[in-house]
Design a protein around this motif. Structure first.
Motif, PDB file in Angstrom:
ATOM      1  N   ALA A 133      55.567 105.075  32.427  1.00  0.00           N
ATOM      2  CA  ALA A 133      54.366 104.636  33.314  1.00  0.00           C
ATOM      3  C   ALA A 133      53.487 103.396  32.316  1.00  0.00           C
ATOM      4  O   ALA A 133      53.862 103.207  30.763  1.00  0.00           O
ATOM      5  N   ILE A 134      53.694 101.652  33.319  1.00  0.00           N
ATOM      6  CA  ILE A 134      52.944 100.696  32.345  1.00  0.00           C
ATOM      7  C   ILE A 134      51.768 101.004  32.868  1.00  0.00           C
ATOM      8  O   ILE A 134      51.134 100.952  33.440  1.00  0.00           O
ATOM      9  N   SER A 135      50.676 100.728  31.572  1.00  0.00           N
ATOM     10  CA  SER A 135      49.389 100.484  31.710  1.00  0.00           C
ATOM     11  C   SER A 135      48.899  99.008  31.895  1.00  0.00           C
ATOM     12  O   SER A 135      49.630  98.188  31.093  1.00  0.00           O
ATOM     13  N   VAL A 136      48.067  98.611  33.251  1.00  0.00           N
ATOM     14  CA  VAL A 136      47.658  97.322  33.245  1.00  0.00           C
ATOM     15  C   VAL A 136      46.146  97.676  33.069  1.00  0.00           C
ATOM     16  O   VAL A 136      45.406  98.724  33.204  1.00  0.00           O
ATOM     17  N   ALA A 137      45.688  96.998  33.108  1.00  0.00           N
ATOM     18  CA  ALA A 137      44.205  96.423  33.151  1.00  0.00           C
ATOM     19  C   ALA A 137      43.436  95.887  33.939  1.00  0.00           C
ATOM     20  O   ALA A 137      43.328  95.474  35.185  1.00  0.00           O
ATOM     21  N   GLU A 138      42.443  96.686  33.943  1.00  0.00           N
ATOM     22  CA  GLU A 138      42.211  97.019  35.183  1.00  0.00           C
ATOM     23  C   GLU A 138      40.693  95.839  35.329  1.00  0.00           C
ATOM     24  O   GLU A 138      40.139  95.603  34.907  1.00  0.00           O
ATOM     25  N   PRO A 139      40.984  94.837  36.240  1.00  0.00           N
ATOM     26  CA  PRO A 139      40.282  93.918  36.729  1.00  0.00           C
ATOM     27  C   PRO A 139      38.864  93.935  36.630  1.00  0.00           C
ATOM     28  O   PRO A 139      38.388  95.153  37.601  1.00  0.00           O
ATOM     29  N   THR A 140      37.831  93.593  36.060  1.00  0.00           N
ATOM     30  CA  THR A 140      36.168  93.545  36.325  1.00  0.00           C
ATOM     31  C   THR A 140      35.891  92.293  37.077  1.00  0.00           C
ATOM     32  O   THR A 140      36.126  91.548  37.350  1.00  0.00           O
ATOM     33  N   GLY A 141      34.406  92.712  37.837  1.00  0.00           N
ATOM     34  CA  GLY A 141      33.319  91.462  38.411  1.00  0.00           C
ATOM     35  C   GLY A 141      33.926  91.708  39.678  1.00  0.00           C
ATOM     36  O   GLY A 141      35.268  91.819  40.393  1.00  0.00           O
ATOM     37  N   ALA A 142      32.693  90.920  40.056  1.00  0.00           N
ATOM     38  CA  ALA A 142      32.935  90.246  42.117  1.00  0.00           C
ATOM     39  C   ALA A 142      33.623  89.647  41.919  1.00  0.00           C
ATOM     40  O   ALA A 142      34.521  90.107  43.491  1.00  0.00           O
ATOM     41  N   LEU A 143      34.398  88.510  41.668  1.00  0.00           N
ATOM     42  CA  LEU A 143      34.845  87.581  42.116  1.00  0.00           C
ATOM     43  C   LEU A 143      35.993  88.152  41.476  1.00  0.00           C
ATOM     44  O   LEU A 143      37.611  87.766  43.244  1.00  0.00           O
ATOM     45  N   ASN A 144      36.397  89.130  40.774  1.00  0.00           N
ATOM     46  CA  ASN A 144      38.289  89.353  40.770  1.00  0.00           C
ATOM     47  C   ASN A 144      38.510  90.395  41.850  1.00  0.00           C
ATOM     48  O   ASN A 144      39.080  91.322  42.210  1.00  0.00           O
ATOM     49  N   GLY A 145      37.368  91.548  42.333  1.00  0.00           N
ATOM     50  CA  GLY A 145      37.472  92.807  43.055  1.00  0.00           C
ATOM     51  C   GLY A 145      37.645  91.981  44.083  1.00  0.00           C
ATOM     52  O   GLY A 145      39.042  92.394  44.927  1.00  0.00           O
ATOM     53  N   LEU A 146      37.140  90.519  44.687  1.00  0.00           N
ATOM     54  CA  LEU A 146      37.697  90.568  45.926  1.00  0.00           C
ATOM     55  C   LEU A 146      38.924  89.735  45.410  1.00  0.00           C
ATOM     56  O   LEU A 146      39.898  89.417  46.860  1.00  0.00           O
ATOM     57  N   LEU A 147      39.531  89.071  44.748  1.00  0.00           N
ATOM     58  CA  LEU A 147      41.112  88.399  44.075  1.00  0.00           C
ATOM     59  C   LEU A 147      42.104  89.519  44.650  1.00  0.00           C
ATOM     60  O   LEU A 147      43.093  89.726  45.334  1.00  0.00           O
ATOM     61  N   TYR A 148      41.809  90.628  44.381  1.00  0.00           N
ATOM     62  CA  TYR A 148      42.521  91.651  44.119  1.00  0.00           C
ATOM     63  C   TYR A 148      42.381  92.465  45.303  1.00  0.00           C
ATOM     64  O   TYR A 148      43.738  93.184  45.652  1.00  0.00           O
ATOM     65  N   SER A 149      41.313  92.100  46.220  1.00  0.00           N
ATOM     66  CA  SER A 149      41.793  93.031  47.662  1.00  0.00           C
ATOM     67  C   SER A 149      42.324  92.199  48.096  1.00  0.00           C
ATOM     68  O   SER A 149      43.114  93.033  49.400  1.00  0.00           O
ATOM     69  N   LEU A 150      42.702  90.948  48.113  1.00  0.00           N
ATOM     70  CA  LEU A 150      42.965  90.019  48.975  1.00  0.00           C
ATOM     71  C   LEU A 150      44.445  89.788  48.636  1.00  0.00           C
ATOM     72  O   LEU A 150      45.359  89.989  49.679  1.00  0.00           O
ATOM     73  N   VAL A 151      44.706  89.744  47.501  1.00  0.00           N
ATOM     74  CA  VAL A 151      46.283  90.039  47.468  1.00  0.00           C
ATOM     75  C   VAL A 151      46.724  91.196  46.231  1.00  0.00           C
ATOM     76  O   VAL A 151      46.079  91.499  44.936  1.00  0.00           O
ATOM     77  N   ARG A 152      47.149  92.235  46.812  1.00  0.00           N
ATOM     78  CA  ARG A 152      46.987  93.639  46.240  1.00  0.00           C
ATOM     79  C   ARG A 152      48.272  93.771  45.096  1.00  0.00           C
ATOM     80  O   ARG A 152      48.349  94.481  44.410  1.00  0.00           O
ATOM     81  N   PRO A 153      49.720  93.370  45.451  1.00  0.00           N
ATOM     82  CA  PRO A 153      50.325  93.321  44.607  1.00  0.00           C
ATOM     83  C   PRO A 153      49.547  92.901  42.934  1.00  0.00           C
ATOM     84  O   PRO A 153      51.245  92.152  42.682  1.00  0.00           O
ATOM     85  N   LEU A 154      48.959  91.799  43.480  1.00  0.00           N
ATOM     86  CA  LEU A 154      48.783  91.008  41.869  1.00  0.00           C
ATOM     87  C   LEU A 154      48.520  92.267  40.993  1.00  0.00           C
ATOM     88  O   LEU A 154      48.786  91.514  39.927  1.00  0.00           O
ATOM     89  N   ILE A 155      48.004  93.304  40.697  1.00  0.00           N
ATOM     90  CA  ILE A 155      47.665  94.128  39.969  1.00  0.00           C
ATOM     91  C   ILE A 155      49.339  94.922  39.199  1.00  0.00           C
ATOM     92  O   ILE A 155      48.821  94.689  37.967  1.00  0.00           O
ATOM     93  N   TRP A 156      50.403  94.804  40.045  1.00  0.00           N
ATOM     94  CA  TRP A 156      51.897  94.952  39.247  1.00  0.00           C
ATOM     95  C   TRP A 156      52.127  93.262  38.588  1.00  0.00           C
ATOM     96  O   TRP A 156      53.542  93.558  37.573  1.00  0.00           O
TER      97      TRP A 156
END
Length: 594
Positions: free
Chosen positions: A118-141
């Protein structure tokens, strides 16, 4: 970077990935150099017309444009050729030298990735990053660098949107013309700074806009007209140079550029990566030192070198067997030379426009050239007005407008280079680990009193050693030749892992615990010992002993050099006959070669 060329290394030869970007760089350089020369000639005409110190303005503008054009050309020329040599790209962890043991920084995390599959990814933090990653879900990969760029662009876009909204609100509250002039200058400079500031720290920079920053921007948008009105009486008169319209245009164009760049970033993402790992487990017993497994493994690794380039070695531990018994551990972690992915071998305008990954990057670079052309036209209009003698403070609008366009062009060209510099590679990772216990013993083959030849040997016995073999094909990505490389995909190669495990098992089972004479000199010495054994116990003269030794040596030499006589056959019935027979035992006929 260093480049090594070999006639057989054809797989390392692939087109320049900056080919399309360089075209836009050279176009921008040509526009700026041509505009600079025109401005300098206009300044020379102004000197002939005796318009005073204003004649220097076109010359200074021309020199600035000429310098900017030469800089663009220098950047393009430096990327005109791209060499991919040995040692590039960077390793996934610290690389060991040939004779070095242990592991360097990053090897533990790499082994954890292989073991877990498995590839480890850094979990985004902050309110703006939470909004960004909720709008663009594949961005975490996406690769980590792509995530950083996306975060920066999202924050920059929000900042520009808030500033644009603040400008619109502030324009409604402006009370006087002087207030309008200073308010437009403030927002114009702030918008240009928002475009240039993130580029100073490279592709990992961001505007660091959080809740406090949004509150400050809102307060500035609401209170700026009041503050400027309260101090405008003490501010100098700018001669009617109103930049509020230019600030509005600059913000709109900046938002459009950021939007294009953000779309280009999103096109860099792919489906969630495949993360599988092939692992083979075996139990081995052998009568040999366990480090022989690593010796055979080293040979197999070298047989599978890519383009005859040595593997990258990230970890190596040789099993140690001191004392009569104990435990041991050994491992080897290597990666083959990373090779460019197949779709990286085609770089052209048609490919860039057809491929979604490069299409929006091409548009972004084209916008950079367009803004450069617009800025150059604005400056040439300024120098033309000065040369014609139409000197007025309002002419500085052209210079300010050109500065805004050049800041946009610089943003587009430099930001786009971050994505043009992406390289995708494919390699094969192999990790072999052995653990077990050993016991040292002494063996002897042959009877002590009756056998003439005996052999003795100290051996290391390994019982139920655990062998683990991991093999996977690795997808990795890097941004630039000197930047770090990150894993974005793992595909287990079960066939290769099984074949390597079977090979090591067979090698272990073939290890011999008995020493046997293998050379010609060994055979001669054994024959001499046999001759002496036959004469043992009897009084023998020295001459007879030397004669017996010479006979043993000559017989052993002739036995080793003379080929055995092939068997004879009867010419009548074809039956094989005994050596020295004169008649055939089957038909009774006389033999010809008797």
């Amino acid at each position: 970077m260093a480049y090594e060329y070999g006639s057989s290394a054809k797989g390392l030869d692939f087109p320049n990935p900056f080919r399309v970007e360089n075209v836009f760089r050279f176009i921008a350089a040509a526009v700026l150099i041509g505009g600079g020369l025109i401005a300098i000639f206009q300044g020379r005409s102004g000197l002939y017309a005796h318009i005073g110190g204003w004649a220097l303005a076109p010359i200074l503008v021309g020199v600035a444009m000429l310098a900017a054009g030469i800089q663009h050309a220098a950047v393009g020329l430096s990327r005109l050729r791209f060499f991919f040599g040995r040692g590039k790209p960077a390793g996934l962890a610290g690389e060991l030298a040939d004779a070095q043991l242990g592991e360097l920084a990053g090897a533990v995390a790499l082994k954890s990735t292989i073991r877990g599959g498995a590839i480890s990814v850094a979990e985004p933090t902050g309110a703006l990053n939470g909004l960004l990653y909720s709008l663009v879900r594949p961005l975490i990969w996406a690769p980590q660098r792509i995530q950083w760029v996306a975060q920066r662009l999202f924050r920059t876009g929000l900042t520009l949107a808030v500033v644009l909204l603040g400008l619109l609100v502030s324009l409604l509250g402006v009370l006087g013309e002087k207030d309008m002039v200073w308010l437009g200058l403030f927002f114009f400079i702030y918008a240009a700074a928002l475009l240039l500031k993130p580029l100073e720290s490279g592709d990992q920079a961001s505007t660091h806009l959080g809740s406090a920053g949004l509150i400050v921007l809102v307060l500035v948008a609401i209170l700026a007209p009041v503050l400027i009105h309260s101090i405008s009486s003490a501010l100098p008169n700018l001669g009617g140079v109103d930049l509020s319209g230019q600030a509005l245009l600059l913000l709109v164009c900046a938002l459009a550029s950021v939007l294009v760049f953000f779309v280009a970033v999103l096109r860099q993402m792919a489906a969630p990566p495949q993360t599988t790992m092939a692992c083979e487990l075996a139990t081995i017993s052998m009568n040999a030192p366990p480090n022989q497994i690593l010796v055979e493994l080293d040979r197999e690794m070298q047989r599978n070198w890519i383009e005859q380039i040595p593997n990258r070695r990230y970890a190596r531990y040789v099993p140690q067997t001191p004392g009569d018994n104990g435990t041991f551990h050994g491992e080897l972690l290597e990666e083959t030379q990373p090779m460019p992915r197949d779709d990286m071998r085609t770089v052209s305008f048609s490919h860039a426009l057809a491929e979604p990954r490069y299409r929006w990057l091409t548009v972004l670079s084209a916008l950079g050239v367009l803004y450069t052309v617009i800025g150059s036209i604005a400056l040439l209009l300024f120098t033309h007005q000065v040369t014609m003698g139409e000197i007025a403070p309002a002419l500085w609008k052209y210079v300010c407008f050109a500065g805004g366009m050049f800041s946009l062009a610089l943003f587009c060209l430099r930001a786009g280079h971050v994505l043009w510099a992406r390289f995708d590679f494919v390699s094969r990772m192999t990790w072999v680990e052995i653990d077990g216990t050993f016991q040292r013993s002494h063996t002897a083959v042959g009877a002590q009193f009756t056998d003439r030849v005996r052999t003795e040997k100290d051996i290391v016995s390994v019982n139920d050693m655990t062998l683990r073999v991991w093999v996977a094909e690795v997808d990795s990505v890097t941004f630039g030749s000197e930047s770090e490389r990150r894993i974005v995909g793992l595909r287990g190669l079960i066939d290769r892992a099984s074949a390597l495990r079977q090979q090591l098992e067979n090698f272990a089972s073939d290890q011999s615990s008995v020493d046997m004479p293998t050379s010609r000199r060994d055979v001669e010495k054994i024959a001499a010992l046999g001759a002496m054994n036959q004469l043992a116990g009897r009084p023998v003269a020295p001459e007879a002993l030397l004669k017996a030794l010479d006979g043993a040596a000559s017989s052993s030499a002739s036995a080793s050099s003379i080929a055995p006589k092939p068997p004879a056959f009867c010419h009548a019935c074809g039956t094989a006959t005994s050596l020295g027979a004169r008649f055939c035992a089957s038909c009774g006929k006389a033999l010809r070669n008797s």
